[in-house]
Design a protein around this motif. Structure first.
Motif, PDB file in Angstrom:
ATOM      1  N   ASP A 114       0.829  -1.200   0.000  1.00 47.12           N
ATOM      2  CA  ASP A 114       0.000   0.000   0.000  1.00 47.12           C
ATOM      3  C   ASP A 114       0.870   1.259   0.000  1.00 47.12           C
ATOM      4  O   ASP A 114       0.605   2.211  -0.721  1.00 47.12           O
ATOM      5  CB  ASP A 114      -0.923  -0.007   1.214  1.00 47.12           C
ATOM      6  CG  ASP A 114      -1.759   1.252   1.319  1.00 47.12           C
ATOM      7  OD1 ASP A 114      -2.582   1.492   0.425  1.00 47.12           O
ATOM      8  OD2 ASP A 114      -1.578   2.004   2.294  1.00 47.12           O
ATOM      9  N   SER A 192      -3.731  -1.260  -4.204  1.00 47.08           N
ATOM     10  CA  SER A 192      -2.825  -1.358  -3.058  1.00 47.08           C
ATOM     11  C   SER A 192      -2.811  -2.777  -2.502  1.00 47.08           C
ATOM     12  O   SER A 192      -1.756  -3.324  -2.170  1.00 47.08           O
ATOM     13  CB  SER A 192      -3.249  -0.378  -1.963  1.00 47.08           C
ATOM     14  OG  SER A 192      -3.132   0.945  -2.403  1.00 47.08           O
ATOM     15  N   SER A 193      -4.004  -3.377  -2.395  1.00 43.90           N
ATOM     16  CA  SER A 193      -4.106  -4.749  -1.901  1.00 43.90           C
ATOM     17  C   SER A 193      -3.397  -5.713  -2.833  1.00 43.90           C
ATOM     18  O   SER A 193      -2.707  -6.643  -2.397  1.00 43.90           O
ATOM     19  CB  SER A 193      -5.585  -5.131  -1.765  1.00 43.90           C
ATOM     20  OG  SER A 193      -5.728  -6.464  -1.363  1.00 43.90           O
TER      21      SER A 193
END
Length: 590
Positions: A114, A192-193
């Motif tokens: 992230d 981000s994940s």
């Protein structure tokens, strides 16, 4: 625009580039209005009366306008790129600096992927919008304004008729913005994940392969990839829903122009050249309206990215220096450490350590023994002021550590952690990390004390050997010995060994500890260990259980008292005790 106002400080010193970029684009836009007038002149003054003498001059005029407009567009791109790159440079530095000073509490929950996404994709979206997107939005307004003024100057009634659908077009575009912004926020989170999954998998690839969990990792990545795909499809569906509506409304304006304007030409209330000019100008207005979704898209992406970057920059720093913090003079530090009724809890509010008391005069060796989660490492983290304690006090040489400059405090402490981290650099640089003007002799001496010199010299380039990311290519014991050498080279007043020999064999551990005897002399040393062999020479040993000190004393004292320490000793030395018991005429002792 609140996000842009918060980001303003990062580019406002170069605002001249922003103004020049906008000015060049505005002039280029204004020059574009010459084309419809030239068309009107060509048709009404040359083609209709068949007067072609002025055509060459008209062509030269068009050429001049094209060259000037292209030059202005080049300057717009040049100034915009300079501004965007300057902003990205300052933002990237600010984010990285913030990451260096954020407290441990933030990193307890932060995800590497992230953070990487914020420093790359999010910064790029902000750079593009500030460098070009903002000027393009202003240019869109200018195009509509300039085009409308010129159309009103030709025929104000026809202008009003053709603009009937424009307010509806704007309303649809604004409706689109309110729905697309949350979609882009969710897309950023999904990305981000996704990045975090890749980063964790690459970092832990040995663990994944050793457990044969490749299919599981593929499935886990597919789930996160599916989430990102779903968000992409949803955003695309919004485009598919709104874009045809905006195109239909724009086309209706053109149809009205052709119907009403054609009738005015037939009735000789409007010249053919003016109709052609009107047709060019309506596209001059419809173009920005048509692309308003694209500009909103850029704005919403940059807004979502800006919010994520600002969230990082605005993160509170839990552990900070006071205005009058004390800077320790190295030559005056003795290393007398004391804990007085110290209690601390992490974010879950469950106390990690409770009512901890200890006194370690200079040169004292303090040992900690306890199971996982008993609070051993927490005590060490509190001494380094990784967290602020909830109650009690921690002092060094009688001074509260909360009143000591953090950098000054940590410069007097060297730690070797159980989980060793090495940088992707040479062994020499890893050992001398954080120190300037260190001689090779000092590095070799520290390496010999850590029993690392021999295996380093067996490597092809010796101390100049480059280790892989996170020390890949070295065994766990080799990495730990390099970390020990790094700590010893710092020549600290306080030395922390957090299970520092857990990855080495018993023989190497004995050799390292023999070297420690010299190193510990005159230093306050804290040793966390699971092996009693690492603690038996400590001046005081604290046995912890669930954050409480349940036993304390020297090795000889604790081994004679029933309790956790004696139990661990019997487990680790079972064979030795059995042999002692079997030997005739001998009694078991320490």
């Amino acid at each position: 625009m609140d996000v842009l106002r918060q980001l303003q400080s990062f580019f406002w010193s170069k605002r001249i580039l922003l103004f020049l970029s906008i000015l060049c684009l505005a002039l280029a836009t204004a020059l574009g209005l010459i084309y419809p007038n030239l068309l009107r002149v060509l048709i009404d003054d040359m083609i209709t009366p068949r007067n072609f003498e002025g055509v060459p001059m008209l062509a030269l005029t068009v050429l001049g306008v094209v060259i000037l407009k292209s030059s202005l567009q080049f300057l717009h791109g040049f100034f915009g790129a300079r501004l965007g790159n300057y902003l990205a440079y300052r933002l990237r530095n600010a984010c990285y600096e913030k990451l260096q000073f954020l407290s441990f509490r933030y990193y307890d929950t932060a995800k590497t992927g992230d953070l990487m996404s914020r420093l790359t994709g999010d910064l790029e979206a902000i750079r593009n919008f500030i460098g070009f997107g903002f000027a393009q939005i202003l240019n869109m307004v200018l195009m509509v304004l300039f085009g409308s003024i010129m159309m009103f100057s030709i025929n104000w009634q026809l202008t009003l008729i053709t603009m009937i659908f424009m307010p509806i077009l704007v309303m649809v575009a604004l409706k689109f913005e309110t729905q697309i912004h949350p979609a882009f926020q969710e897309m950023r989170l999904a990305m981000s994940s996704l990045t975090t999954a890749v980063q964790e998998n690459v970092t832990g690839v040995r663990t994944v392969k050793s457990f044969a969990r490749e299919p599981h990792e593929v499935d886990k990545f597919s789930i996160r990839n599916e989430r990102y795909k779903t968000n992409q499809i949803f955003a695309s569906s919004l485009w598919a829903k709104f874009f045809p509506i905006m195109e239909l409304l724009a086309s209706m304006s053109v149809i009205l122009l052709l119907v009403v304007g054609g009738r005015l030409v037939i009735q000789e209330e409007l010249s053919l050249g003016e109709l052609v000019a009107f047709f060019s100008l309506i596209w001059y207005i419809i173009g920005p309206m048509w692309n308003i979704g694209f500009h909103i898209n850029n704005y919403t992406q940059s807004k979502a990215s800006g919010e994520r970057v600002l969230e990082l920059l605005n993160q509170p720093i839990d552990v900070q220096d006071t205005e009058d913090s004390i800077v320790l003079a190295p030559e005056q530090v003795k290393g007398h450490v004391s804990f007085e009724h110290v209690t601390f809890a992490y974010g879950n509010k469950i106390a990690a350590v409770t009512d901890i008391n200890l006194d370690a005069p200079p040169g004292t060796v303090i040992g900690f023994l306890g199971g996982t989660g008993s609070g051993k490492s927490t005590i060490i983290q509190l001494l380094m002021r990784a967290y602020n304690i909830n109650s009690g006090s921690i002092k060094i040489d009688g001074m509260e550590i909360k009143d000591i400059n953090i950098r000054s405090l940590r410069s007097q402490i060297a730690a070797v952690f159980q989980e060793t981290f090495l940088f992707s650099s040479s062994i020499r640089n890893n050992i001398s990390y954080g120190l300037k003007d260190v001689s090779m002799e000092e590095i070799i001496r520290a390496s010999k004390l850590a029993k690392a010199h021999d295996f380093i010299m067996e490597m092809p380039l010796g101390y100049d050997t480059i280790v892989g990311e996170r020390g890949m290519g070295l065994s766990g014991g080799q990495k730990q010995r390099i970390a020990i050498a790094r700590a010893l080279l710092k020549n600290p007043k306080i030395l922390i060994l957090d299970d520092a020999t857990s990855a080495v064999d018993m023989e190497t551990e004995h050799e390292i500890q023999s070297g420690f005897q010299e190193v510990m002399r005159g230093r306050t040393t804290f040793i966390i260990a699971h092996r009693i062999s690492s603690l038996r020479h400590a001046d005081e040993i604290l046995v912890l259980n669930e954050g409480h000190v349940v036993q304390r004393g020297t090795h000889d004292e604790l081994i004679r008292v029933p309790g956790q320490y004696q139990d661990v000793y019997h487990i680790q030395y079972a064979d030795h005790i059995a042999r002692e018991q079997q030997a005739p005429g001998k009694q078991v002792n320490s």
